[in-house]
Design an enzyme around this catalytic site. Sequence first.
Site, PDB file in Angstrom:
ATOM      1  N   ASN A 222      16.515 -18.312  16.145  1.00 52.37           N
ATOM      2  CA  ASN A 222      17.961 -18.221  16.338  1.00 52.37           C
ATOM      3  C   ASN A 222      18.392 -16.875  15.765  1.00 52.37           C
ATOM      4  O   ASN A 222      18.370 -16.673  14.547  1.00 52.37           O
ATOM      5  CB  ASN A 222      18.678 -19.369  15.613  1.00 52.37           C
ATOM      6  CG  ASN A 222      20.187 -19.300  15.764  1.00 52.37           C
ATOM      7  OD1 ASN A 222      20.780 -18.219  15.800  1.00 52.37           O
ATOM      8  ND2 ASN A 222      20.835 -20.447  15.838  1.00 52.37           N
TER       9      ASN A 222
ATOM     10  N   GLU B   3      21.421 -18.672  20.272  1.00 51.35           N
ATOM     11  CA  GLU B   3      22.678 -18.020  19.874  1.00 51.35           C
ATOM     12  C   GLU B   3      22.700 -16.544  20.282  1.00 51.35           C
ATOM     13  O   GLU B   3      22.902 -15.650  19.458  1.00 51.35           O
ATOM     14  CB  GLU B   3      22.929 -18.176  18.363  1.00 51.35           C
ATOM     15  CG  GLU B   3      23.573 -19.507  18.026  1.00 51.35           C
ATOM     16  CD  GLU B   3      24.351 -19.473  16.715  1.00 51.35           C
ATOM     17  OE1 GLU B   3      25.584 -19.280  16.768  1.00 51.35           O
ATOM     18  OE2 GLU B   3      23.733 -19.644  15.651  1.00 51.35           O
TER      19      GLU B   3
ATOM     20  N   ASP C 225      16.490 -24.132  17.717  1.00 51.99           N
ATOM     21  CA  ASP C 225      17.280 -24.471  16.540  1.00 51.99           C
ATOM     22  C   ASP C 225      17.805 -25.876  16.780  1.00 51.99           C
ATOM     23  O   ASP C 225      18.735 -26.067  17.560  1.00 51.99           O
ATOM     24  CB  ASP C 225      18.418 -23.469  16.371  1.00 51.99           C
ATOM     25  CG  ASP C 225      19.400 -23.871  15.281  1.00 51.99           C
ATOM     26  OD1 ASP C 225      19.151 -24.880  14.580  1.00 51.99           O
ATOM     27  OD2 ASP C 225      20.431 -23.185  15.132  1.00 51.99           O
TER      28      ASP C 225
ATOM     29  N   ASN D  23      19.200 -27.898  14.596  1.00 48.37           N
ATOM     30  CA  ASN D  23      20.311 -28.305  13.730  1.00 48.37           C
ATOM     31  C   ASN D  23      20.092 -29.720  13.188  1.00 48.37           C
ATOM     32  O   ASN D  23      21.037 -30.494  13.019  1.00 48.37           O
ATOM     33  CB  ASN D  23      21.648 -28.195  14.466  1.00 48.37           C
ATOM     34  CG  ASN D  23      22.248 -26.803  14.335  1.00 48.37           C
ATOM     35  OD1 ASN D  23      22.352 -26.268  13.228  1.00 48.37           O
ATOM     36  ND2 ASN D  23      22.641 -26.203  15.446  1.00 48.37           N
TER      37      ASN D  23
ATOM     38  N   ASP E   2      14.577 -25.393  12.377  1.00 48.83           N
ATOM     39  CA  ASP E   2      14.018 -24.745  13.562  1.00 48.83           C
ATOM     40  C   ASP E   2      12.616 -25.307  13.789  1.00 48.83           C
ATOM     41  O   ASP E   2      11.753 -25.211  12.906  1.00 48.83           O
ATOM     42  CB  ASP E   2      13.970 -23.236  13.367  1.00 48.83           C
ATOM     43  CG  ASP E   2      15.352 -22.664  13.110  1.00 48.83           C
ATOM     44  OD1 ASP E   2      16.026 -22.300  14.085  1.00 48.83           O
ATOM     45  OD2 ASP E   2      15.759 -22.612  11.926  1.00 48.83           O
TER      46      ASP E   2
ATOM     47  N   ASP F  27      20.638 -15.574   9.922  1.00 47.43           N
ATOM     48  CA  ASP F  27      20.465 -16.540   8.842  1.00 47.43           C
ATOM     49  C   ASP F  27      19.266 -17.461   9.094  1.00 47.43           C
ATOM     50  O   ASP F  27      18.874 -18.225   8.216  1.00 47.43           O
ATOM     51  CB  ASP F  27      21.739 -17.359   8.594  1.00 47.43           C
ATOM     52  CG  ASP F  27      22.429 -17.813   9.868  1.00 47.43           C
ATOM     53  OD1 ASP F  27      21.934 -17.508  10.975  1.00 47.43           O
ATOM     54  OD2 ASP F  27      23.479 -18.477   9.773  1.00 47.43           O
ATOM     55  N   HIS F  28      18.678 -17.357  10.290  1.00 47.42           N
ATOM     56  CA  HIS F  28      17.439 -18.074  10.617  1.00 47.42           C
ATOM     57  C   HIS F  28      16.282 -17.089  10.626  1.00 47.42           C
ATOM     58  O   HIS F  28      16.475 -15.874  10.725  1.00 47.42           O
ATOM     59  CB  HIS F  28      17.524 -18.702  12.006  1.00 47.42           C
ATOM     60  CG  HIS F  28      18.563 -19.759  12.157  1.00 47.42           C
ATOM     61  ND1 HIS F  28      18.260 -21.101  12.268  1.00 47.42           N
ATOM     62  CD2 HIS F  28      19.913 -19.668  12.257  1.00 47.42           C
ATOM     63  CE1 HIS F  28      19.370 -21.794  12.418  1.00 47.42           C
ATOM     64  NE2 HIS F  28      20.384 -20.952  12.406  1.00 47.42           N
TER      65      HIS F  28
END
Length: 257
Positions: free
Chosen positions: A7, A34, A147, A149, A218, A247-248
């Site tokens: 991501n 994303e 991802d 989530n 992930d 941030d991933h």
Amino acid sequence: MQLATWNVNSLKVRLPQVVEWLTQSPVDVLCLQELKMDQDVFPLADIEAAGYRAAWFGQKTYNGVAILVRAPLQLDDVVLGIPGYDDPQRRVIAATVNGVRVICGYFVNGEAVDSPKYPYKLEWLGKLHAYVADELTRHPQLALLGDYNIAPEDRDVYDPESWHEQVLCSTPEREAFRGLIGLGLADSFRLFNQEDKQYSWWDYRAMMFRRNKGVRIDHILITPALQVRASTCIIDKTPRKWERPSDHTPVVLTLTD
């Protein structure tokens, strides 16, 4: 054959990092989430210059997914979205690469368990489950990357007590993850690494990465036909250390021939 998921939290911002990472880690397949860019502004020329081909499903400002493959590999039978599900959010793309059905998903976040977005997350997970189940009838070699989530277990979050029944860790979300496992898929990372404190996402705030206060959301789920080919699955933290990172960070699965 190596498959990876990442991501990137805006491909426009992170394109140089994607190209740099592919130079350092020339995986055969890279699933991106994303993108945060419209379909017609995808940087195909830059991707091709890096030696990759691509299929993508873009959306301005939010969402967006792509599958990159290292030339001369091809992307066959590309499908955008979940067939039969009228979803305005562009979160899923699938293609067959070298005999492997690759599904790239940016799973709904849900925001909070009391948010109006949470029921949408559960609905979306149900639609995805049905789609994957259908794909499995035709593709014994299948990988579901993205991802998610969802942190599947307490050991996948830095503080299980504070995350208890919160979004990403709620019982319905974890049951949906187990439902995908129930289709015959396996969490490829857990085939090899059973250690705690292994994460793929860290909040930008409060030096969470430096303190290793993250979550593992992930994932790469694979069918039995790929499990017998799997040799390693790692979380590559290197890009998370770069300037202005996502941030991933990538997760990479290696398959033998």
